[in-house]
Design a protein around this motif. Sequence first.
Motif, mmCIF file in Angstrom:
data_model
loop_
_atom_site.group_PDB
_atom_site.id
_atom_site.type_symbol
_atom_site.label_atom_id
_atom_site.label_comp_id
_atom_site.label_asym_id
_atom_site.label_seq_id
_atom_site.Cartn_x
_atom_site.Cartn_y
_atom_site.Cartn_z
ATOM 1 N N LEU A 82 0.823 -1.213 0.000
ATOM 2 C CA LEU A 82 0.000 0.000 0.000
ATOM 3 C C LEU A 82 0.855 1.261 0.000
ATOM 4 C CD1 LEU A 82 -2.769 -1.151 2.517
ATOM 5 C CD2 LEU A 82 -2.928 -0.989 0.021
ATOM 6 N N PHE A 83 2.020 1.200 0.636
ATOM 7 C CA PHE A 83 2.933 2.353 0.649
ATOM 8 C C PHE A 83 3.410 2.688 -0.760
ATOM 9 C CE2 PHE A 83 7.423 3.826 0.985
ATOM 10 C CZ PHE A 83 7.183 5.052 1.582
ATOM 11 N N ASP A 88 2.986 5.698 -5.945
ATOM 12 C CA ASP A 88 2.698 5.636 -7.377
ATOM 13 C C ASP A 88 1.658 6.669 -7.782
ATOM 14 O OD1 ASP A 88 4.000 4.233 -9.295
ATOM 15 O OD2 ASP A 88 2.946 2.351 -8.991
ATOM 16 N N HIS A 89 0.693 6.911 -6.881
ATOM 17 C CA HIS A 89 -0.391 7.849 -7.189
ATOM 18 C C HIS A 89 -0.047 9.288 -6.808
ATOM 19 C CE1 HIS A 89 -3.601 5.125 -8.523
ATOM 20 N NE2 HIS A 89 -3.094 4.252 -7.669
ATOM 21 N N LEU A 90 0.928 9.468 -5.921
ATOM 22 C CA LEU A 90 1.232 10.811 -5.414
ATOM 23 C C LEU A 90 2.384 11.495 -6.133
ATOM 24 C CD1 LEU A 90 0.900 10.164 -1.566
ATOM 25 C CD2 LEU A 90 -0.702 11.409 -3.044
ATOM 26 N N PHE A 215 7.656 -5.456 5.287
ATOM 27 C CA PHE A 215 7.299 -4.205 4.608
ATOM 28 C C PHE A 215 8.184 -4.000 3.381
ATOM 29 C CE2 PHE A 215 8.123 0.236 3.756
ATOM 30 C CZ PHE A 215 6.884 0.844 3.813
ATOM 31 N N ALA A 216 9.492 -4.171 3.569
ATOM 32 C CA ALA A 216 10.429 -4.005 2.454
ATOM 33 C C ALA A 216 10.159 -5.047 1.370
ATOM 34 C CB ALA A 216 11.867 -4.115 2.965
ATOM 35 N N ALA A 217 9.821 -6.272 1.786
ATOM 36 C CA ALA A 217 9.514 -7.323 0.810
ATOM 37 C C ALA A 217 8.284 -6.962 -0.007
ATOM 38 C CB ALA A 217 9.293 -8.655 1.530
ATOM 39 N N GLY A 218 7.241 -6.489 0.648
ATOM 40 C CA GLY A 218 6.026 -6.109 -0.064
ATOM 41 C C GLY A 218 6.277 -4.986 -1.051
#
Length: 260
Positions: A82-83, A88-90, A215-218
């Motif tokens: 999600l981060f 990507d959108h910002l 988190f880093a993996a995602g």
Amino acid sequence: MLMNVFEGILIPFVGTTLGAACVFFMRKTLSKLLQRALAGFAAGIMVAASIWSLLIPAIKQSENMGTLSFVPAVVGFWIGILFLLALDHLIPHLHVGSDQAEGPKSRIGRTTMMVLAVTLHNIPEGMAVGVMYAGFLAGNAQITATSALALSLGIAIQNFPEGAIISMPLRAEGESKGKAFLGGVLSGVVEPIGAVLTIIAAQLIIPALPYLLSFAAGAMLYVVVEELIPEMSQGEHSDIGTVFFAVGFSLMMILDVALG
């Protein structure tokens, strides 16, 4: 110990810089076939690193939770996804080989948006290296100096072609060799910065280390699926991307198991 950590977080940046330097020795453009091969190679390394260096250690570090040991890995993984989705959108950016910019509308030039696209790509890599060294500094039994070094080396190897992938198109866009090289270098600066910030954050919240690893993996897998897999699969002879994906995956797996 601190010198080893400093050197370790700089290794991926060195890989990017050396790759960007290819602009001084190669012709203006990379062939589509070579770009697909390099994208596949990078994707393979990132997938293997996400599994062996990040997700598996995150699960092992949560073994005291019993049958719920998967929870930190799953939660951190989704926060990472999600981060990157939010970034990507910002942030306006333009992927190499694409004519359609992504993110909010902006008057930023094409070359700047191309650099921003690769910079977004590099954020999770820097965080991955940072969280590994944070675990090492915290004395975590599952994370050793050699396992952290294995991840740094793997990402550095992957960053070499990435540096070329950004500097060569910048040159093709009409930038001088010096500016194209600088663009490639700047796209990698975020990695040591992200690594240092992650080390600082992890030292403050050591119990959250499994969440930071996943988190880093995602975040890394988001980049692979959203950017690298489409890039390696487009056009004719897309199988070359698959072959180099396997090469990158095998190389990172060997590095992690042999050094870890």
